[in-house]
Design a protein around this motif. Structure first.
Motif, PDB file in Angstrom:
ATOM      1  N   ASP A  26       7.783   2.875  -4.713  1.00  0.00           N
ATOM      2  CA  ASP A  26       8.966   2.332  -5.372  1.00  0.00           C
ATOM      3  C   ASP A  26       9.461   1.066  -4.675  1.00  0.00           C
ATOM      4  O   ASP A  26      10.145   0.247  -5.289  1.00  0.00           O
ATOM      5  N   PHE A  27       9.098   0.909  -3.403  1.00  0.00           N
ATOM      6  CA  PHE A  27       9.574  -0.226  -2.624  1.00  0.00           C
ATOM      7  C   PHE A  27       8.507  -1.290  -2.409  1.00  0.00           C
ATOM      8  O   PHE A  27       8.829  -2.458  -2.188  1.00  0.00           O
ATOM      9  N   SER A  28       7.256  -0.901  -2.456  1.00  0.00           N
ATOM     10  CA  SER A  28       6.192  -1.864  -2.173  1.00  0.00           C
ATOM     11  C   SER A  28       4.897  -1.441  -2.845  1.00  0.00           C
ATOM     12  O   SER A  28       4.588  -0.246  -2.933  1.00  0.00           O
ATOM     13  N   ARG A  29       4.127  -2.429  -3.288  1.00  0.00           N
ATOM     14  CA  ARG A  29       2.810  -2.130  -3.847  1.00  0.00           C
ATOM     15  C   ARG A  29       1.754  -2.046  -2.751  1.00  0.00           C
ATOM     16  O   ARG A  29       0.588  -1.757  -3.023  1.00  0.00           O
ATOM     17  N   LEU A 113       7.345   1.712   5.401  1.00  0.00           N
ATOM     18  CA  LEU A 113       6.790   0.554   4.688  1.00  0.00           C
ATOM     19  C   LEU A 113       6.005  -0.321   5.660  1.00  0.00           C
ATOM     20  O   LEU A 113       6.450  -0.559   6.786  1.00  0.00           O
ATOM     21  N   TRP A 114       4.887  -0.817   5.200  1.00  0.00           N
ATOM     22  CA  TRP A 114       3.985  -1.594   6.051  1.00  0.00           C
ATOM     23  C   TRP A 114       4.150  -3.083   5.807  1.00  0.00           C
ATOM     24  O   TRP A 114       4.205  -3.543   4.667  1.00  0.00           O
ATOM     25  N   ILE A 115       4.269  -3.844   6.897  1.00  0.00           N
ATOM     26  CA  ILE A 115       4.298  -5.301   6.831  1.00  0.00           C
ATOM     27  C   ILE A 115       2.999  -5.799   7.475  1.00  0.00           C
ATOM     28  O   ILE A 115       2.903  -5.895   8.699  1.00  0.00           O
ATOM     29  N   GLY A 187      13.593  -7.448  -0.551  1.00  0.00           N
ATOM     30  CA  GLY A 187      12.895  -6.460  -1.355  1.00  0.00           C
ATOM     31  C   GLY A 187      13.542  -5.093  -1.278  1.00  0.00           C
ATOM     32  O   GLY A 187      13.716  -4.410  -2.291  1.00  0.00           O
ATOM     33  N   VAL A 188      13.896  -4.664  -0.070  1.00  0.00           N
ATOM     34  CA  VAL A 188      14.568  -3.377   0.097  1.00  0.00           C
ATOM     35  C   VAL A 188      15.920  -3.399  -0.612  1.00  0.00           C
ATOM     36  O   VAL A 188      16.285  -2.448  -1.325  1.00  0.00           O
ATOM     37  N   PRO A 217       4.856 -15.835   5.870  1.00  0.00           N
ATOM     38  CA  PRO A 217       5.384 -14.993   4.798  1.00  0.00           C
ATOM     39  C   PRO A 217       5.381 -13.537   5.184  1.00  0.00           C
ATOM     40  O   PRO A 217       4.445 -13.046   5.801  1.00  0.00           O
ATOM     41  N   THR A 218       6.441 -12.841   4.820  1.00  0.00           N
ATOM     42  CA  THR A 218       6.541 -11.406   5.027  1.00  0.00           C
ATOM     43  C   THR A 218       6.449 -10.746   3.661  1.00  0.00           C
ATOM     44  O   THR A 218       7.349 -10.918   2.854  1.00  0.00           O
ATOM     45  N   PRO A 219       5.367 -10.030   3.365  1.00  0.00           N
ATOM     46  CA  PRO A 219       5.277  -9.380   2.059  1.00  0.00           C
ATOM     47  C   PRO A 219       6.490  -8.523   1.812  1.00  0.00           C
ATOM     48  O   PRO A 219       6.872  -7.707   2.648  1.00  0.00           O
ATOM     49  N   SER A 220       7.103  -8.689   0.677  1.00  0.00           N
ATOM     50  CA  SER A 220       8.386  -8.057   0.393  1.00  0.00           C
ATOM     51  C   SER A 220       8.239  -6.654  -0.115  1.00  0.00           C
ATOM     52  O   SER A 220       7.464  -6.384  -1.015  1.00  0.00           O
ATOM     53  N   ALA A 221       9.018  -5.745   0.470  1.00  0.00           N
ATOM     54  CA  ALA A 221       9.167  -4.451  -0.173  1.00  0.00           C
ATOM     55  C   ALA A 221       9.836  -4.725  -1.506  1.00  0.00           C
ATOM     56  O   ALA A 221      10.874  -5.348  -1.589  1.00  0.00           O
ATOM     57  N   GLY A 222       9.204  -4.277  -2.571  1.00  0.00           N
ATOM     58  CA  GLY A 222       9.761  -4.542  -3.892  1.00  0.00           C
ATOM     59  C   GLY A 222       9.325  -5.863  -4.451  1.00  0.00           C
ATOM     60  O   GLY A 222       9.884  -6.321  -5.444  1.00  0.00           O
ATOM     61  N   ASP A 223       8.280  -6.520  -3.881  1.00  0.00           N
ATOM     62  CA  ASP A 223       7.894  -7.821  -4.398  1.00  0.00           C
ATOM     63  C   ASP A 223       7.298  -7.698  -5.792  1.00  0.00           C
ATOM     64  O   ASP A 223       7.179  -8.681  -6.517  1.00  0.00           O
ATOM     65  N   GLU A 224       6.941  -6.480  -6.215  1.00  0.00           N
ATOM     66  CA  GLU A 224       6.437  -6.304  -7.567  1.00  0.00           C
ATOM     67  C   GLU A 224       7.529  -6.484  -8.610  1.00  0.00           C
ATOM     68  O   GLU A 224       7.261  -6.586  -9.783  1.00  0.00           O
ATOM     69  N   LEU A 225       8.796  -6.543  -8.185  1.00  0.00           N
ATOM     70  CA  LEU A 225       9.888  -6.761  -9.143  1.00  0.00           C
ATOM     71  C   LEU A 225       9.786  -8.143  -9.766  1.00  0.00           C
ATOM     72  O   LEU A 225      10.385  -8.396 -10.803  1.00  0.00           O
ATOM     73  N   GLY A 226       9.108  -9.074  -9.074  1.00  0.00           N
ATOM     74  CA  GLY A 226       8.971 -10.410  -9.627  1.00  0.00           C
ATOM     75  C   GLY A 226       7.916 -10.484 -10.700  1.00  0.00           C
ATOM     76  O   GLY A 226       7.710 -11.500 -11.287  1.00  0.00           O
TER      77      GLY A 226
END
Length: 226
Positions: A26-29, A113-115, A187-188, A217-226
């Motif tokens: 739900d927070f990250s792909r 969540l993994w960065i 993202g969170v 760049p830090t991959p965003s938790a929730g970046d799939e919202l874009g």
């Protein structure tokens, strides 16, 4: 926003109910590795002023080598003496902004969540600030500013946008009170605002480029919202 439930406002209790079924997806792909990664935690501290919810945020110093000037939740890497993620988050918040742990009620932990860019495995710790007090940067060389960002301003469509990094990464962002909140933190926040029922429609085609000089760049938790 009035009313209390089990010692916390009803709006907090509703969010906790929604988070009971939350998954990392739900927070990250990006799937979180079962093993490895550097354990860390951040404190997502919810408060209330004049009956309106807010969230505590700090801004990193411009002189830092990594994430210079970037807004973030208080937090950092776990120490061996930390008994759990909540202990890490509270210790870091004390070290960074002088937050008194006894003023906070820890509510729940969000999925790990993994960065990948830093190989951190981050546990966001959701908490209620039952006894707010003055906070300030304890190490100005690391933290430039601390502020409580009202949820009403975070969900204002005029304050929301998509942010594009030169690498091609793109994710949600907020422009609130002089802070440009992006990456993992944004993202969170985006997911929590949706789950809390506060989010309002906003123009996803409003895209801005990350101002230079840009951190990695830090991959965003929730970046799939874009």
């Amino acid at each position: 926003m009035s009313g209390q439930s089990n010692g916390v406002p009803r709006w907090v209790a509703r969010l906790i109910d929604r988070l009971g079924t939350a998954r990392a997806e739900d927070f990250s792909r990006l799937p979180t590795p079962a093993e490895g990664g550097r354990a860390s935690a951040v404190l997502v501290l919810l408060g209330e002023q004049a009956g309106a919810p807010d969230v505590l945020m700090l801004q990193r110093a411009e002189t830092l080598r990594n994430h210079a000037g970037q807004p973030a939740f208080p937090g950092g890497a776990s120490d061996p003496e930390d008994v759990d993620a909540a202990a890490t988050a509270l210790r870091e918040a004390d070290e960074e902004v002088g937050l008194r742990p006894e003023s906070v009620t820890v509510l729940t932990q969000l999925p790990r969540l993994w960065i990948p860019v830093s190989d951190f495995v981050v546990t966001p710790v959701l908490a209620w600030w039952h006894t707010p007090h003055e906070v300030h940067p304890r190490e100005p060389a690391e933290v430039a500013r601390v502020d409580r960002l009202p949820v009403a301003e975070l969900v204002d469509p005029d304050n929301r946008l998509m942010l594009r990094h030169p690498s091609g990464w793109m994710g949600p962002a907020f422009q609130v009170r002089g802070m440009l909140v992006w990456g993992f933190t944004a993202g969170v926040l985006s997911v929590l605002l949706e789950m809390g029922g506060w989010a309002r429609p906003w123009p996803r085609d409003r895209v801005a480029d990350l101002p230079a000089p840009a951190p990695q760049p830090t991959p965003s938790a929730g970046d799939e919202l874009g």
